[in-house]
Design an enzyme around this catalytic site. Sequence first.
Site, short mmCIF file in Angstrom:
data_model
loop_
_atom_site.label_atom_id
_atom_site.label_comp_id
_atom_site.label_asym_id
_atom_site.label_seq_id
_atom_site.Cartn_x
_atom_site.Cartn_y
_atom_site.Cartn_z
N ASP A 265 16.61 -10.83 9.75
CA ASP A 265 16.98 -10.74 8.33
C ASP A 265 18.00 -11.83 8.02
O ASP A 265 19.11 -11.82 8.55
CB ASP A 265 17.56 -9.34 8.07
CG ASP A 265 18.11 -9.22 6.65
OD1 ASP A 265 17.69 -9.99 5.78
OD2 ASP A 265 18.98 -8.33 6.45
N ASP B 3 19.78 -7.95 3.50
CA ASP B 3 19.25 -6.78 2.78
C ASP B 3 18.59 -5.77 3.73
O ASP B 3 18.00 -4.79 3.28
CB ASP B 3 18.28 -7.20 1.66
CG ASP B 3 17.01 -7.85 2.21
OD1 ASP B 3 16.91 -8.03 3.44
OD2 ASP B 3 16.14 -8.20 1.40
N ASP C 258 -2.29 -12.36 8.58
CA ASP C 258 -3.06 -11.14 8.74
C ASP C 258 -4.03 -11.05 7.57
O ASP C 258 -3.62 -11.17 6.41
CB ASP C 258 -2.10 -9.93 8.73
CG ASP C 258 -2.52 -8.87 9.71
OD1 ASP C 258 -3.70 -8.51 9.69
OD2 ASP C 258 -1.66 -8.39 10.48
N ASP D 129 12.75 -11.46 7.16
CA ASP D 129 12.13 -12.29 6.12
C ASP D 129 11.72 -13.66 6.67
O ASP D 129 11.99 -14.00 7.82
CB ASP D 129 13.11 -12.45 4.94
CG ASP D 129 14.51 -12.76 5.43
OD1 ASP D 129 14.65 -13.73 6.21
OD2 ASP D 129 15.47 -12.05 5.05
N GLU E 36 -9.30 -7.72 15.15
CA GLU E 36 -8.88 -6.39 15.61
C GLU E 36 -10.13 -5.52 15.54
O GLU E 36 -10.50 -5.03 14.49
CB GLU E 36 -7.78 -5.79 14.72
CG GLU E 36 -7.25 -4.49 15.32
CD GLU E 36 -6.71 -3.49 14.31
OE1 GLU E 36 -5.90 -2.65 14.70
OE2 GLU E 36 -7.11 -3.51 13.14
N ASP F 123 -7.78 -7.65 10.29
CA ASP F 123 -7.36 -6.26 10.38
C ASP F 123 -8.53 -5.28 10.25
O ASP F 123 -9.33 -5.39 9.33
CB ASP F 123 -6.37 -5.98 9.23
CG ASP F 123 -5.81 -4.58 9.29
OD1 ASP F 123 -5.00 -4.32 10.18
OD2 ASP F 123 -6.20 -3.74 8.44
N HIS G 95 2.09 -4.00 16.93
CA HIS G 95 2.87 -3.21 15.97
C HIS G 95 2.33 -1.80 15.75
O HIS G 95 2.93 -1.02 15.01
CB HIS G 95 2.91 -3.95 14.63
CG HIS G 95 1.55 -4.00 13.99
ND1 HIS G 95 0.51 -4.72 14.54
CD2 HIS G 95 1.04 -3.39 12.90
CE1 HIS G 95 -0.58 -4.53 13.80
NE2 HIS G 95 -0.27 -3.74 12.79
N ASP G 96 1.17 -1.48 16.34
CA ASP G 96 0.57 -0.16 16.18
C ASP G 96 0.74 0.70 17.42
O ASP G 96 0.25 1.83 17.46
CB ASP G 96 -0.95 -0.29 15.96
CG ASP G 96 -1.29 -0.82 14.59
OD1 ASP G 96 -0.48 -0.69 13.67
OD2 ASP G 96 -2.40 -1.38 14.45
N ASN H 110 19.27 -12.56 4.90
CA ASN H 110 20.13 -12.40 3.72
C ASN H 110 20.81 -11.04 3.61
O ASN H 110 21.30 -10.66 2.54
CB ASN H 110 19.34 -12.69 2.43
CG ASN H 110 18.18 -11.71 2.26
OD1 ASN H 110 17.91 -10.90 3.16
ND2 ASN H 110 17.51 -11.76 1.13
O1 ISL Z 1 -10.18 2.37 14.36
C1 ISL Z 1 -9.20 2.77 14.91
C2 ISL Z 1 -9.31 3.45 16.20
O2 ISL Z 1 -10.61 3.45 16.68
C3 ISL Z 1 -7.86 2.63 14.33
O3 ISL Z 1 -6.98 2.52 15.38
C4 ISL Z 1 -7.74 1.43 13.41
O4 ISL Z 1 -8.60 0.44 13.74
C5 ISL Z 1 -6.36 0.86 13.41
O5 ISL Z 1 -5.47 1.84 12.99
C6 ISL Z 1 -6.31 -0.31 12.47
O6 ISL Z 1 -5.02 -0.82 12.40
C7 ISL Z 1 -4.81 -1.82 11.46
O7 ISL Z 1 -5.14 -1.40 10.16
C8 ISL Z 1 -4.35 -0.36 9.62
C9 ISL Z 1 -2.85 -0.61 9.75
O8 ISL Z 1 -2.15 0.57 9.48
C10 ISL Z 1 -2.49 -1.09 11.13
O9 ISL Z 1 -1.12 -1.41 11.19
C11 ISL Z 1 -3.36 -2.26 11.44
O10 ISL Z 1 -3.05 -2.89 12.66
C12 ISL Z 1 -4.73 -0.26 8.18
O11 ISL Z 1 -4.62 -1.52 7.58
CA CA Z 2 16.00 -10.06 4.20
#
Ligand code: ISL
Ligand code: CA
Length: 555
Positions: free
Chosen positions: A21, A25, A98, A29, A256, A200, A328-329, A23
């Site tokens: 970050d 907040d 993304d 960023d 993905e 995505d 991140h998931d 600034n």
């Molecule tokens: O399909 C899935 C499992 O078989 C799910 O895991 C899905 O593909 C996954 O959650 C997708 O993730 C992505 O899209 C989501 C978002 O919340 C995630 O952060 C992103 O990586 C919706 O955009």
């Molecule tokens: Ca910031």
Amino acid sequence: MEKKWWHGKTAYQIYPKSFYDSNGDGIGDLPGIISKLDYLKELGADIIWLSPIYVSPLADEGYDIADYYAIDPRFGTMDDLDRLIDEAHKRGQYIIMDLVVNHCSDEHEWFKKACDDPEGKYGKYFFIEKTNDPKSLCNWRSYFGGSVWEKLPGHDDYYYLHLFHKKQPDLNWENPEMREDIYRMVNWWLDKGIDGFRLDAIINIKKGPFVNYPPDRDDGLVRATRQLEDARGIGEFLGELRDRCFAPHKAFTVGEVFNLRDDEIKDFIGGNGYFSSMFDFTPTIFGQDDRGWQYFKDVTPDDYKHCVFKGQKEYDDIGFVSNLIENHDEPRGVSRYIPEGDQSPTSKKMLAALYFLTKGLPWIYQGQELGMENVKLKSIDQVDDISSIDAYKVAIADGFSEADALHLIEKHGRDNARTPFQWNAEANAGFTTGKPWLAPNPNYTEINLSAEEADTDSVLNFYKKLIQLRKNPEYSEIFVYGDFSPYLPDVHNCFAYTRSNGGRTILVIANYQNEKKTYPLLGTVKKVLLTNTGAVNSDSDSITLDGYQVVVAEI
Ligand code: ISL
Ligand code: CA
């Protein structure tokens, strides 16, 4: 396999909200990222994927896009992004964005227009059904819980489809006009100078028939992935996307992709595939259960090994896969793939070497290079992630106590990866001078960049060595293109494989447990390239490894 510029590179994922970050907040960023490019360059990160920074209500932290052509002011401005692209290119780095096009935000103007006139042009950009009885529509459950059908705002007799959150209405790829708008947008970004995209949730753009399936939980619904098994014809859309956008720009793309049928891999990443690469999620999905997180199984070292071997075998010769231990998931890789209580700099380095030197493009998720770990929680109120909040409710409804349900979130929750990057031991891990949007992991006082930079034996410095080793011209042909073969696959808690090319062989061998062990060797160690602890004890036919020791050696 045709050689590509990116095969020998190292890729790095930034989750902008939690990186740096600039600034005060409390939100990371773009200027923050620019100020850290030198750090990334020194680490050896070449291809940088930014999680979404487009205008968004952030219901799903940016994966719900309200304007594909603008930067959310919380992340900065378009000028900041131009500067980031420029500064990265000056350093020989590449920026990929993304691409979230299975759905947009319910605050996107297309959706607002669809609400104004469901039978008009923009109504056809979504899946909108006219009915007074949503039960008559199919019984699919959204990824984040509840039915995929939601009442269209302002109407009593229209429902729209959302495979993810209700603030993420699915875009209708069957509609050529909608697709044209997407292609125009993708080309606009590529013309601007970004180097590619991460795609995505892309498998979801082709839906199966809208039919009911036998429910898999008491809610009468069935997991959203069930219909994907019956979906056919995604290639028509993805081939078009490649031909109209990616190919003419020579863009680098990584999909993905979950729920792919084995015979489709070549269409996705084979010669003239839809994408340059796709993630191997074999270890990620291991142990998952459709009934909820409360049924997930832990991943043992042997499970992890077999998943990696399975993925390597499946993708080998077809295309160049992308390898990762977290994103991140997902929870932090070191917390998931190293047995609880055994997390140490030594075991973290071992895990790093094991996945990094397999065949494919290695990805590092921000903070992974420091050995960042999962977070302990006191209450569900600390949790931001919508999927964790749903999983918590599902576990409680299934009879779990609040404490046990919270423990599930600690193990599997997405916030584990989203706590701020740990820059130093100062307030808020040096991430912000303000109040961070998500609290840092309290262990930042020990695990942080400035401490690790000062320590030649740190996890960070081990990652740097790994990156340099894979890029070293003396070995890069072997690491990048060499054959992969499992070694001693059936030996409990031994994770070993060879990479070989042009008559040369490199052995990567790890003792995935605390006790010292001796393993047979294929040949004499000619040269040790890397180890994570102590000396290497080997003779002509065996090697003795300390607990969690990994050795990378030419044999
Ligand atoms: O399909 C899935 C499992 O078989 C799910 O895991 C899905 O593909 C996954 O959650 C997708 O993730 C992505 O899209 C989501 C978002 O919340 C995630 O952060 C992103 O990586 C919706 O955009
Ligand atoms: Ca910031």
